[in-house]
Scaffold this active site. Structure first.
Site, PDB file in Angstrom:
ATOM      1  N   SER A 212       0.502  -1.079  -0.437  1.00  0.00           N
ATOM      2  CA  SER A 212      -0.131   0.015   0.321  1.00  0.00           C
ATOM      3  C   SER A 212       1.066   1.119  -0.233  1.00  0.00           C
ATOM      4  O   SER A 212       0.604   2.609  -0.467  1.00  0.00           O
ATOM      5  CB  SER A 212      -0.991   0.531   0.767  1.00  0.00           C
ATOM      6  OG  SER A 212      -0.277  -0.280   2.419  1.00  0.00           O
ATOM      7  N   ASP A 426      -3.565   6.132  12.196  1.00  0.00           N
ATOM      8  CA  ASP A 426      -3.143   6.211  11.536  1.00  0.00           C
ATOM      9  C   ASP A 426      -1.566   6.355  11.141  1.00  0.00           C
ATOM     10  O   ASP A 426      -1.142   7.421  10.695  1.00  0.00           O
ATOM     11  CB  ASP A 426      -3.350   5.433   9.850  1.00  0.00           C
ATOM     12  CG  ASP A 426      -2.608   4.440   8.599  1.00  0.00           C
ATOM     13  OD1 ASP A 426      -1.282   4.459   8.751  1.00  0.00           O
ATOM     14  OD2 ASP A 426      -3.091   4.623   7.567  1.00  0.00           O
ATOM     15  N   HIS A 429       0.578   5.415   6.667  1.00  0.00           N
ATOM     16  CA  HIS A 429       0.819   5.017   5.230  1.00  0.00           C
ATOM     17  C   HIS A 429       0.954   7.486   5.797  1.00  0.00           C
ATOM     18  O   HIS A 429       1.054   7.630   6.479  1.00  0.00           O
ATOM     19  CB  HIS A 429      -0.751   5.174   5.039  1.00  0.00           C
ATOM     20  CG  HIS A 429      -1.121   3.779   4.828  1.00  0.00           C
ATOM     21  ND1 HIS A 429      -1.643   2.705   6.119  1.00  0.00           N
ATOM     22  CD2 HIS A 429      -0.555   3.003   3.640  1.00  0.00           C
ATOM     23  CE1 HIS A 429      -1.776   1.632   5.372  1.00  0.00           C
ATOM     24  NE2 HIS A 429      -0.826   1.925   3.855  1.00  0.00           N
TER      25      HIS A 429
END
Length: 450
Positions: A212, A426, A429
């Site tokens: 990702s 998070d 990311h």
């Protein structure tokens, strides 16, 4: 067109002029050549103006960037490559080569001169149009605020960003994370030139492969380029693990393939791929997932990584032609899960961080230097050049650039989480626009100025 004759011209003078015009009449070959030049000039007028207007921006010693324009100014893919395809010979192109080639010839000499090696017959590196500055390490530097050049695009202007990365849309209150530019210590990065990149991709495909974080870099590249492509001439489609962005006018694709370990694994489903049993060891399956009896070996992370990198190198050597393909490998993307590591309060993480880390020696505990050593050792033995993009150190400084809680959540947030945002922030990311645009600037630099 004949010059109009004066009404007072005598028959003799008219006869003489007519005879003279017949003598100087254009030959059919010259007339055809001039017609072709006029046709090409009309057909490609906008591209020619754009390309030749950017010649100064393709020089390796470009100054720091000016304000953002539609052409883009400058200042983990686990693997990416750019390769020529058979379709390169089928596209509509100007006689004698592409517009891009004409622009490059104007700066760095003819293609034949570059092929022969201007510095004594050195091997030609595909897509290179210049050299990086001598002694310049573009991966060693510092972050500087530069609101005149950052961000390179607006979040709202790029419809291809996944909702997991659209921090402004999901309520992030600050915008400073978008305004930092990477400045190497002893040199400057060449300006990111979207026109040059698109012309280089004409008739080719560029592929990002990884997880990702690598997909975030892939989307960043599309955001950096797509505004130069007319609306009806671009598309994005997903086929299981493969996502393809097509620039139709350029007969080019930019692709992302979901393969988080670069080898076949139990995380290869692009949608459902979470692994719960992670740690300092890795389970390696000898054989196939289809085998009834599975031979599983438990290895240390370093040993497993070495095995994976060797498999990658073998595949590259077998499938990549170094005369027309470039292969890049991006180092690990760091996380910021423990604020005590940079002098923050106990129990914190990236949540609510709004400035980069200033300590030049900072190195997060999750960024394992032993893995970096493994990469160096394995790639040094590759028969096909693999360009290493060392984004780990510069990304380690960016505790402020993560999506934190400002993203689409995979599952509804509980009242307990809302009361304690650190618990679900998070810190893996990155927001777009942001840090990963710099990763692509480094890719640009190494692609064109190795």
């Amino acid at each position: 067109m004949k010059t109009p004759l004066s009404s007072s011209s005598s028959p003799a003078s008219s006869s003489s002029l007519s005879s003279s015009l017949r003598k100087t009449r254009l030959s059919p070959y010259l007339f055809a050549l001039l017609s072709f030049i006029v046709f090409v000039s009309i057909l490609y007028s906008e591209d020619l103006v754009c390309i030749f207007g950017q010649q100064r921006q393709i020089r390796p010693t470009s100054p720091r960037p000016g304000p953002r324009t539609g052409e883009l100014t400058r200042p983990s893919i686990s693997s990416s490559n750019i390769e020529k395809t058979d379709s390169e010979t089928r596209g509509v192109r100007p006689a004698g080569g592409t517009i891009y080639e004409a622009a490059v010839d104007g700066v760095l000499g003819s293609s034949e001169q570059r092929k022969s090696g201007a510095s004594g017959g050195e091997p030609v590196i595909p897509f290179a149009i210049g050299r990086g500055e001598e002694g310049c390490d573009v991966f060693s530097g510092r972050w500087v605020r530069d609101e005149s050049a950052r961000p390179s695009y607006e979040e709202s202007e790029c419809p291809y960003i996944q909702p997991q990365l659209t921090c402004q849309e999901h309520g992030r209150p600050d915008k400073d994370y978008r305004n930092w530019r990477w400045q190497p210590h002893s040199c400057s990065l060449p300006r990111f030139n979207a026109t040059l990149m698109l012309e280089t991709l004409r008739g080719k495909r560029m592929m990002y492969v990884g997880d990702s974080s690598n997909r975030g870099q892939y989307v960043s590249m599309i955001c950096l380029l797509h505004s130069l492509i007319p609306e009806g001439s671009k598309s994005m489609e997903t086929f299981d693990s493969l996502t393809v962005f097509t620039a139709k006018d350029y007969n080019a694709t930019i692709e992302f393939y979901w393969a988080p370990f670069l080898l076949e694994s139990n995380s290869d489903n692009a949608v459902i791929h979470r692994v719960t049993d992670s740690g300092v060891t890795v389970k390696i399956l000898k054989g196939s997932f289809e085998d009834e009896v599975k031979d599983v070996v438990v290895m240390s992370t370093d040993d497993a990584y070495r095995m994976g990198m060797k498999s990658l190198v073998r595949w590259v050597q077998k499938n990549m032609d170094p005369k027309k393909t470039r292969v890049f490998f991006t180092s690990m993307s760091p996380t910021h899960g423990n604020s005590e590591e940079w002098g923050g309060e106990p129990g914190g993480n990236c949540y609510n961080q709004t400035t980069p880390i200033e300590d030049p020696n900072y190195w997060g505990s999750d960024s394992r230097k032993s893995i970096m050593q493994v990469i160096s050792e394995v790639f040094s033995k590759s028969k096909v050049p693999i360009t290493f993009l060392n984004i780990t150190q510069l990304s380690n400084y960016r505790k402020d650039a993560h999506t934190m809680i400002y993203k689409k959540q995979w599952s509804p947030v509980t009242p307990e989480q809302i009361a304690n945002p650190v618990s679900y922030a998070d810190c893996v990311h990155w927001c777009l626009p942001g840090l990963q645009d710099t990763w692509n600037e480094l890719l640009f630099a190494k692609l064109f100025y190795p």
